[in-house]
Design a protein around this motif. Sequence first.
Motif, PDB file in Angstrom:
ATOM      1  N   THR A  21      -1.393   6.845  -2.477  1.00  0.00           N
ATOM      2  CA  THR A  21      -0.402   7.783  -3.003  1.00  0.00           C
ATOM      3  C   THR A  21      -0.709   8.138  -4.461  1.00  0.00           C
ATOM      4  O   THR A  21      -1.548   7.491  -5.103  1.00  0.00           O
ATOM      5  N   PRO A  22       0.001   9.114  -5.028  1.00  0.00           N
ATOM      6  CA  PRO A  22      -0.183   9.447  -6.446  1.00  0.00           C
ATOM      7  C   PRO A  22       0.292   8.348  -7.390  1.00  0.00           C
ATOM      8  O   PRO A  22       0.092   8.456  -8.604  1.00  0.00           O
ATOM      9  N   ASN A  23       0.919   7.308  -6.830  1.00  0.00           N
ATOM     10  CA  ASN A  23       1.431   6.206  -7.650  1.00  0.00           C
ATOM     11  C   ASN A  23       0.672   4.909  -7.423  1.00  0.00           C
ATOM     12  O   ASN A  23       1.221   3.816  -7.595  1.00  0.00           O
ATOM     13  N   SER A  24      -0.585   5.027  -6.994  1.00  0.00           N
ATOM     14  CA  SER A  24      -1.460   3.865  -6.799  1.00  0.00           C
ATOM     15  C   SER A  24      -0.891   2.872  -5.791  1.00  0.00           C
ATOM     16  O   SER A  24      -0.943   1.657  -6.002  1.00  0.00           O
ATOM     17  N   GLN A  25      -0.350   3.377  -4.719  1.00  0.00           N
ATOM     18  CA  GLN A  25       0.111   2.559  -3.613  1.00  0.00           C
ATOM     19  C   GLN A  25      -0.564   3.046  -2.327  1.00  0.00           C
ATOM     20  O   GLN A  25      -1.264   4.060  -2.336  1.00  0.00           O
ATOM     21  N   ILE A  26      -0.339   2.312  -1.248  1.00  0.00           N
ATOM     22  CA  ILE A  26      -0.865   2.726   0.047  1.00  0.00           C
ATOM     23  C   ILE A  26       0.312   3.009   0.969  1.00  0.00           C
ATOM     24  O   ILE A  26       1.236   2.209   1.083  1.00  0.00           O
ATOM     25  N   GLU A  70      -1.196  -5.280  -4.612  1.00  0.00           N
ATOM     26  CA  GLU A  70      -0.865  -6.699  -4.762  1.00  0.00           C
ATOM     27  C   GLU A  70      -0.021  -7.188  -3.589  1.00  0.00           C
ATOM     28  O   GLU A  70      -0.238  -8.284  -3.068  1.00  0.00           O
ATOM     29  N   GLU A  71       0.938  -6.383  -3.162  1.00  0.00           N
ATOM     30  CA  GLU A  71       1.775  -6.751  -2.019  1.00  0.00           C
ATOM     31  C   GLU A  71       0.945  -6.893  -0.751  1.00  0.00           C
ATOM     32  O   GLU A  71       1.139  -7.820   0.040  1.00  0.00           O
ATOM     33  N   MET A  72       0.015  -5.984  -0.578  1.00  0.00           N
ATOM     34  CA  MET A  72      -0.816  -6.037   0.622  1.00  0.00           C
ATOM     35  C   MET A  72      -1.736  -7.242   0.599  1.00  0.00           C
ATOM     36  O   MET A  72      -1.982  -7.883   1.615  1.00  0.00           O
ATOM     37  N   LEU A  73      -2.232  -7.571  -0.578  1.00  0.00           N
ATOM     38  CA  LEU A  73      -3.088  -8.746  -0.700  1.00  0.00           C
ATOM     39  C   LEU A  73      -2.308 -10.012  -0.355  1.00  0.00           C
ATOM     40  O   LEU A  73      -2.814 -10.902   0.329  1.00  0.00           O
ATOM     41  N   GLN A  74      -1.063 -10.077  -0.799  1.00  0.00           N
ATOM     42  CA  GLN A  74      -0.227 -11.235  -0.485  1.00  0.00           C
ATOM     43  C   GLN A  74       0.020 -11.348   1.019  1.00  0.00           C
ATOM     44  O   GLN A  74      -0.001 -12.437   1.589  1.00  0.00           O
ATOM     45  N   ILE A  75       0.254 -10.226   1.669  1.00  0.00           N
ATOM     46  CA  ILE A  75       0.481 -10.222   3.111  1.00  0.00           C
ATOM     47  C   ILE A  75      -0.737 -10.769   3.840  1.00  0.00           C
ATOM     48  O   ILE A  75      -0.635 -11.585   4.755  1.00  0.00           O
ATOM     49  N   GLU A  80       3.303 -11.347   9.366  1.00  0.00           N
ATOM     50  CA  GLU A  80       3.479 -10.456  10.505  1.00  0.00           C
ATOM     51  C   GLU A  80       3.440  -9.003  10.078  1.00  0.00           C
ATOM     52  O   GLU A  80       3.393  -8.118  10.918  1.00  0.00           O
ATOM     53  N   GLU A  81       3.474  -8.760   8.771  1.00  0.00           N
ATOM     54  CA  GLU A  81       3.463  -7.385   8.301  1.00  0.00           C
ATOM     55  C   GLU A  81       2.039  -6.849   8.186  1.00  0.00           C
ATOM     56  O   GLU A  81       1.800  -5.810   7.588  1.00  0.00           O
ATOM     57  N   ARG A  82       1.114  -7.525   8.797  1.00  0.00           N
ATOM     58  CA  ARG A  82      -0.284  -7.121   8.677  1.00  0.00           C
ATOM     59  C   ARG A  82      -0.505  -5.689   9.111  1.00  0.00           C
ATOM     60  O   ARG A  82      -1.364  -4.994   8.620  1.00  0.00           O
ATOM     61  N   SER A  83       0.248  -5.216  10.062  1.00  0.00           N
ATOM     62  CA  SER A  83       0.112  -3.829  10.477  1.00  0.00           C
ATOM     63  C   SER A  83       1.477  -3.198  10.634  1.00  0.00           C
ATOM     64  O   SER A  83       2.469  -3.874  10.866  1.00  0.00           O
ATOM     65  N   MET A 116      -8.857  -6.035  -0.461  1.00  0.00           N
ATOM     66  CA  MET A 116      -9.164  -6.800   0.737  1.00  0.00           C
ATOM     67  C   MET A 116     -10.619  -7.246   0.708  1.00  0.00           C
ATOM     68  O   MET A 116     -11.487  -6.539   0.212  1.00  0.00           O
ATOM     69  N   GLU A 117     -10.867  -8.387   1.269  1.00  0.00           N
ATOM     70  CA  GLU A 117     -12.242  -8.833   1.371  1.00  0.00           C
ATOM     71  C   GLU A 117     -12.987  -7.937   2.337  1.00  0.00           C
ATOM     72  O   GLU A 117     -12.441  -7.459   3.328  1.00  0.00           O
ATOM     73  N   ILE A 118     -14.253  -7.711   2.083  1.00  0.00           N
ATOM     74  CA  ILE A 118     -15.024  -6.719   2.819  1.00  0.00           C
ATOM     75  C   ILE A 118     -15.152  -7.051   4.294  1.00  0.00           C
ATOM     76  O   ILE A 118     -15.309  -6.166   5.119  1.00  0.00           O
ATOM     77  N   GLU A 119     -15.058  -8.320   4.668  1.00  0.00           N
ATOM     78  CA  GLU A 119     -15.256  -8.672   6.073  1.00  0.00           C
ATOM     79  C   GLU A 119     -13.951  -8.710   6.870  1.00  0.00           C
ATOM     80  O   GLU A 119     -13.963  -9.025   8.042  1.00  0.00           O
ATOM     81  N   TYR A 120     -12.836  -8.396   6.213  1.00  0.00           N
ATOM     82  CA  TYR A 120     -11.567  -8.430   6.939  1.00  0.00           C
ATOM     83  C   TYR A 120     -11.471  -7.256   7.896  1.00  0.00           C
ATOM     84  O   TYR A 120     -11.738  -6.123   7.547  1.00  0.00           O
ATOM     85  N   LEU A 121     -11.074  -7.525   9.127  1.00  0.00           N
ATOM     86  CA  LEU A 121     -10.793  -6.483  10.105  1.00  0.00           C
ATOM     87  C   LEU A 121      -9.485  -6.804  10.799  1.00  0.00           C
ATOM     88  O   LEU A 121      -9.154  -7.964  11.032  1.00  0.00           O
ATOM     89  N   ALA A 122      -8.749  -5.782  11.148  1.00  0.00           N
ATOM     90  CA  ALA A 122      -7.476  -6.000  11.827  1.00  0.00           C
ATOM     91  C   ALA A 122      -7.714  -6.513  13.233  1.00  0.00           C
ATOM     92  O   ALA A 122      -8.733  -6.241  13.850  1.00  0.00           O
TER      93      ALA A 122
END
Length: 305
Positions: free
Chosen positions: A46-51, A262-267, A273-276, A291-297
Amino acid sequence: MSNLKKFWTAMLAIAFLISGSMTVQAEVRIPAVYIALGDSLAAGQTPNSQIDAGYSDMIAQELARHQPVAFYTKNLAFPGFTTEDVLKRIQSLEAKEVLASANIITLSAGANDLLPLIQSNPAEGSLAFQQIQVDFALNKARINLEAIIAELKKTAPQADLYVMGYYFAYPHVRDTQKQGTGKQLDQLNAILKQTSEKAGAQFVSVDQSFGKNAIDKIPNPADVHPNIKGYQAMANAFLEQYQNGWEVEDKELPAAAPKTFEEMLQILEQGGEERSATIDGVTSVRPSEKMEIEYLALREVVPYA
């Protein structure tokens, strides 16, 4: 000419016109296995540095309204990715495993090769860049894009690949400052278009939907990312090519649910359960630049009613 001959001549002409018109758009993929690749636009920054929900989420949402969708993810898209980063990402074993079953792929890559070279001063409304550096970056983006498409052709042979174009990201600067940077954008889009079409991929033009003064879609003078209206325009540019008549309407825009990096990293660290998140039954993974480069959902079949 006899009436019978006239009849069959007319029928053949109609058949030719119909068959010709049917080749304009790609085949609708059923069930859709849609994977979004690329940079922060593919991720939905987003324009506010969020996803939040971006164009790929809206595409997946609209696909699900009209056809079965077996799987969707934007987990391979990360903010800040250059064409070199995307190439490395899709060459990983984990990414290849996910991409192998894809039949729709969108790709946003190239802007981050160029944008770091453009010095923007929002307070003064000015832009500056060195042409030699830009030319070098554009050529490197072209080379990497050729390699990305070639890799995807091998890894995802059943997929229709759509290369997304870019919009003019500085509507807030003075008009006198727009022409030079606008030409660099035109060059980038030309490279994306020529390279993708040469390799059998489809180029999706989005710059006409924005123009040079899209303050309503890019509201933050200090940030190049679009708001939800901008992502809607990008999604609809894709849908116009995928299936004419399909469109993300204003009433269909997803509700805002932004998360900071930061919130997503904590999740992720908590394995929560908020992974997706889910948009109309379509699994949408929201990535973070941390996110670490090898992470996949976790991949899962999405039920379709």
